[in-house]
Design a protein around this motif. Structure first.
Motif, short mmCIF file in Angstrom:
data_model
loop_
_atom_site.label_atom_id
_atom_site.label_comp_id
_atom_site.label_asym_id
_atom_site.label_seq_id
_atom_site.Cartn_x
_atom_site.Cartn_y
_atom_site.Cartn_z
N VAL A 127 0.67 -1.12 -0.14
CA VAL A 127 0.11 0.06 0.09
C VAL A 127 0.88 1.49 0.04
N ARG A 128 2.00 1.09 0.80
CA ARG A 128 2.70 2.37 0.92
C ARG A 128 3.26 2.92 -0.36
N LYS A 129 3.72 2.00 -1.28
CA LYS A 129 4.20 2.21 -2.76
C LYS A 129 2.95 2.92 -3.44
N GLY A 130 1.75 2.54 -3.25
CA GLY A 130 0.87 3.12 -3.95
C GLY A 130 0.47 4.55 -3.46
N LEU A 131 0.60 4.46 -2.29
CA LEU A 131 0.29 5.91 -1.59
C LEU A 131 1.42 6.87 -2.13
N VAL A 132 2.59 6.40 -2.47
CA VAL A 132 3.58 7.52 -2.99
C VAL A 132 3.22 7.75 -4.29
N SER A 133 2.65 6.77 -5.17
CA SER A 133 2.49 6.93 -6.50
C SER A 133 1.33 7.52 -6.77
N GLY A 134 0.20 7.72 -5.65
CA GLY A 134 -1.02 8.59 -5.64
C GLY A 134 -2.18 7.54 -6.66
N VAL A 135 -2.31 6.30 -5.90
CA VAL A 135 -2.98 5.49 -6.57
C VAL A 135 -4.23 5.20 -5.57
N LYS A 136 -5.28 5.30 -5.90
CA LYS A 136 -6.50 5.25 -5.16
C LYS A 136 -7.13 3.75 -5.02
N TYR A 137 -7.31 3.13 -3.68
CA TYR A 137 -7.86 1.89 -3.53
C TYR A 137 -9.19 1.90 -3.09
N PRO A 138 -10.15 2.08 -3.66
CA PRO A 138 -11.57 2.20 -3.36
C PRO A 138 -12.24 1.30 -2.21
N LEU A 139 -11.41 0.15 -2.01
CA LEU A 139 -11.91 -0.94 -1.09
C LEU A 139 -11.03 -1.02 0.16
N LEU A 140 -10.00 -0.27 0.25
CA LEU A 140 -9.02 -0.50 1.43
C LEU A 140 -9.54 -0.06 2.72
N ALA A 141 -10.60 0.90 2.89
CA ALA A 141 -11.05 1.12 4.13
C ALA A 141 -12.06 -0.01 4.37
N GLU A 142 -12.76 -0.31 3.47
CA GLU A 142 -13.90 -1.58 3.67
C GLU A 142 -12.95 -2.79 4.08
N HIS A 143 -12.08 -3.01 3.54
CA HIS A 143 -11.14 -4.24 3.83
C HIS A 143 -10.41 -4.24 5.06
N MET A 144 -9.77 -3.24 5.21
CA MET A 144 -8.95 -3.07 6.59
C MET A 144 -9.78 -3.04 7.73
N SER A 145 -11.05 -2.38 7.49
CA SER A 145 -12.05 -2.07 8.93
C SER A 145 -12.55 -3.78 9.17
N GLU A 146 -12.73 -4.34 8.09
CA GLU A 146 -13.25 -5.91 8.32
C GLU A 146 -12.21 -6.71 9.10
N PHE A 147 -10.83 -6.66 8.35
CA PHE A 147 -9.89 -7.17 9.04
C PHE A 147 -9.71 -7.00 10.55
N MET A 148 -9.51 -5.68 10.95
CA MET A 148 -9.12 -5.31 12.19
C MET A 148 -10.47 -5.82 13.12
N ALA A 149 -11.91 -5.45 12.61
CA ALA A 149 -12.89 -5.83 13.51
C ALA A 149 -12.84 -7.15 14.01
N ASN A 150 -12.90 -8.15 12.68
CA ASN A 150 -12.83 -9.60 13.03
C ASN A 150 -11.52 -10.23 13.70
N THR A 151 -10.44 -9.82 13.61
CA THR A 151 -9.43 -10.20 14.50
C THR A 151 -9.13 -9.64 15.73
N LEU A 152 -9.77 -8.45 15.93
CA LEU A 152 -9.37 -7.79 17.37
C LEU A 152 -10.62 -8.37 18.15
N PHE A 153 -12.02 -8.34 17.53
CA PHE A 153 -13.07 -8.59 18.43
C PHE A 153 -13.11 -10.28 18.92
N TYR A 154 -12.76 -11.00 17.78
CA TYR A 154 -12.76 -12.50 18.07
C TYR A 154 -11.93 -13.09 19.08
N THR A 155 -10.75 -12.36 19.12
CA THR A 155 -9.62 -12.58 20.16
C THR A 155 -9.81 -11.98 21.46
#
Length: 417
Positions: A127-155
């Motif tokens: 991701v960092r390389k994409g951010l330096v290059s100015g690339v938009k990732y429309p699902l990044l927030a959706e996916h990262m929030s899902e990863f963090m919610a699942n891994t943090l809640f269930y543990t």
């Protein structure tokens, strides 16, 4: 240093890695029969490990080997290679909880401190390389929030019994050395004279000194360090910056959880959001006549807001779904009153929000005046321009750390930039 170590450990190179793969059925089966013509490329651009991409006509894998020192510094900074056990264990658990966003582990060799896993293939990039290059990732927030919610809640104790939770905490307590590294480089070194610290000198000399002399900042970072060391909320990734995430337009994969342990949830959330803020502040250094990066900066801010807001929504939804479940933190018989239930969630989430902001600020500060810097700023060639971007990020981070309890929403934080 000899490549032979205790208990049969040896540092592999391309030749010996091929022999290792041939002798390991769980790996050779992934790569087919043509094992004498493997394409092996070492891509470990991180600070700690060797990472090999292995490609055959029939398949591909990634092999990661931990060595007994910090690769960035060298053998003068010893580091337990046992960290690979915790990384493999965390990868397996996180893949189980968020299979769409964590690569599968195929093989783990504790003696060799070696993990083999699914190759997150091109066009995935860090991701960092994409951010330096100015690339938009429309699902990044959706996916990262899902990863963090699942891994943090269930543990966490919101879902686990105290017996299950304490057992998991005890297992990961042994990752103490890697935690001590974080304690040093995030919560201690930037606030004192340290041989490992560096910054864009001479332009930020006064700024680095100001951090070391800021008593209020030191009081706040002491509280955050205490939480990091003492609070066993959930199994956290422990190093969830934008170089630990690989993306395409429709896929997000979280890698490298060797810093995993039971710690404060806000450390993961803050690491990711803090690194997005670093990307935001770096954009002026990457702007040119063709692209002033203005709309891209707005996209980064929207992604920061969406990451927290979607996480809040997903996490509390999981909590509501499992409120009658085994979790022992808030027993349903005690908190069945709906008004009280809403108050419990509200108090918990505002505390988590303030923790996340504090850790985000700490991660930003260490990347500007500490040991390991980020490509977002380092790739800005003009040191004056780079220092200007870094100074604005540093000033913002200091303000957030000191006043984080005054913010109620993520929009409030973004408005303060």
């Amino acid at each position: 240093m000899t490549t032979e170590g205790r208990e049969g450990f040896r540092i592999l190179d391309e030749k010996s890695l091929t022999e290792y793969i041939k002798a390991t059925p769980s790996l050779s089966s992934k790569l087919g029969t043509e094992l004498d013509n493997l394409k092996i490329k070492e891509v470990g651009d991180g600070n700690l490990n060797f990472v090999y991409i292995v490609i055959s006509p029939s398949g591909s894998i990634v092999i990661k080997q931990a060595v007994p020192y910090v690769r960035l510094i060298g053998e003068s900074w010893p580091m337990s290679k046992e960290r690979s056990y915790f990384e493999a264990t965390a990868l397996k658990r996180q893949h189980g909880l968020s299979p769409k966003h964590v690569p599968e582990v195929y093989h783990f060799d504790r003696t060799m401190s070696l993990i083999a896993m699914r190759y997150v293939e091109p066009p995935h990039i860090i991701v960092r390389k994409g951010l330096v290059s100015g690339v938009k990732y429309p699902l990044l927030a959706e996916h990262m929030s899902e990863f963090m919610a699942n891994t943090l809640f269930y543990t966490s104790l919101l879902y686990l019994t105290t017996t299950q939770h304490k057992s998991a905490v005890a297992e990961f307590c042994a990752n103490v050395e890697i935690c001590r590294l974080t304690e040093q480089v995030v919560f201690s070194d930037p606030y004192k004279i340290s041989e490992y610290n560096r910054w864009t000198s001479p332009y930020l000399d006064a700024d680095a000194e100001a951090v070391r002399n800021d008593k209020v900042l030191k009081l706040e970072v002491a509280e955050l360090k205490s939480k990091f060391c003492e609070q066993t909320q959930a199994l956290i990734h422990g190093d969830l910056h934008t170089s630990s995430v690989m993306v395409t337009q429709d896929s997000t994969q979280v890698i490298d959880p060797e810093f995993a342990f039971y710690g404060p949830m806000g450390f993961d959330i803050g690491a990711f959001i803090g690194n997005l803020f670093l990307a935001y502040f770096s954009q002026d250094g990457h702007a040119d006549q063709e692209n002033n990066r203005k709309t891209y900066k707005e996209w980064i801010m929207n992604t920061i807001a969406d990451t927290w807001n979607l996480f809040h929504k997903k996490f509390t939804s999981l909590w509501d779904t499992h409120k009658d479940g085994p979790g022992e933190a808030y027993l349903h018989e005690v908190y069945e009153d709906m008004e009280l239930w809403e108050l419990v969630k509200q108090k918990y989430m505002i505390g988590l929000f303030h923790d996340s902001l504090g850790f985000a600020a700490a991660k930003m500060i260490r990347r500007i005046v500490g040991v390991a810097h980020v490509e977002d700023f380092e790739s800005i060639v003009d040191p004056v321009k780079r220092a200007d971007c870094e100074r604005r990020a540093l000033d913002f981070a200091k303000m957030v750390m000191k006043t984080r309890r005054n913010f109620i929403t993520i929009t409030d934080v973004i408005s303060a930039v």
